[in-house]
Write an enzyme that holds these catalytic residues in place. Sequence first.
Site, PDB file in Angstrom:
ATOM      1  CG  ASP A 162     -12.602  -8.956  -9.132  1.00 37.65           C
ATOM      2  OD1 ASP A 162     -11.798  -9.342 -10.002  1.00 37.65           O
ATOM      3  OD2 ASP A 162     -13.812  -9.260  -9.117  1.00 37.65           O
ATOM      4  CG  ASP A 201     -10.021 -11.806 -10.886  1.00 40.68           C
ATOM      5  OD1 ASP A 201     -10.165 -11.356 -12.039  1.00 40.68           O
ATOM      6  OD2 ASP A 201     -10.740 -12.697 -10.415  1.00 40.68           O
ATOM      7  CG  ASP A 207     -13.891  -7.583 -12.435  1.00 42.83           C
ATOM      8  OD1 ASP A 207     -13.298  -6.555 -12.828  1.00 42.83           O
ATOM      9  OD2 ASP A 207     -13.501  -8.739 -12.697  1.00 42.83           O
ATOM     10  NE  ARG A 264     -10.940  -8.256 -18.668  1.00 44.14           N
ATOM     11  CZ  ARG A 264     -10.981  -9.409 -18.018  1.00 44.14           C
ATOM     12  NH1 ARG A 264     -11.124  -9.412 -16.698  1.00 44.14           N
ATOM     13  NH2 ARG A 264     -10.895 -10.547 -18.669  1.00 44.14           N
TER      14      ARG A 264
END
EC number: 4.2.2.2
Length: 325
Positions: A132, A161, A165, A218
């Site tokens: 990420d 990615d 996160d 997300r």
Amino acid sequence: MRLPTLFMLAAIATASPMSDLNRREMTRRQAAESCPIGYCTQNGGTTGGTAGDTVTVTDLAGLTEAAENETPLTIIVSGAISGSAKIRVASDKTIYGETGSSITGVGFYIRRVSNVIMRNLKIGQVDADNGDAIGIDESTNVWVDHCDLSGDLSAGKDDLDGLLDITHGAEWITVSNTYFHDHWKGSLIGHSDSNEGEDLGHLHITYANNYWYNVNSRTPSIRFGTVHIINNYWDNLLLTGVNCRMDAQVLVQSSAFSNCPDEAIFFADSDYTGYAVVDDVDLGGSTNSVPEGTLTPSSLPYDAIEAIGSAQIATTIPGTAGQKL
């Protein structure tokens, strides 16, 4: 109640020019600040590298060496840094970007460490092989503030990615004044439905004063966590908004959606739903389909964050979120 100091500093910094000397001094002062807002004020607070020296880095080798150093350190990123790497950030670090600095192709992995501040960084186009843009895993007391995180929607969905996160039971995290944009996957909290044993009772996270633009999904997606979202603005989402999953308890306050698909606050793609309390949120014609939860302002353990009000979000947050210090 006054606005948080970091919010005011962003306004001051964009209001008037300053000499190079004054700018350097402002940079050093801001890089020395501790987290004043949200869950990262808990568990003893989040001070980053303030107990150590301050260094300036201008290339990938210098940034990697400093970030992975085991001693407390404040790292100031100067200029444009690019490459293909995954930097493993050690405990007691502040990584602060000078105005105009950028980092391309490099992901930051914050794993099994504590007391980290990532501030005023512009990070983009991190290949999936490097993780990420910022990944927080099994770590405590992390503050991500005034960052600009982006990807590339012209790339394949799995070529890059996530932007940010937070997984594997990470705790006491604040994400504030950050600009998430132009990417497939925004921010994932809790990586798997099967990770209840590690995640349940953890993942206490605050999202304050953030701007989400042109992100597919997300924004964030939340499993198991306890998450406070306040003063956030979602504009031109491509697929979905806040996904409340797997018993997550979410409080969404003083926020607004514009030009978004139907599902602003919803549940999907997990075995069972999460829950949300929604207070002064302009859904912009989209919907909230999540059962009401139990997380309320009075149950938060930290000082109240001033609510801007949903009517003011669209004209306020885009001007303050991102690399604006």
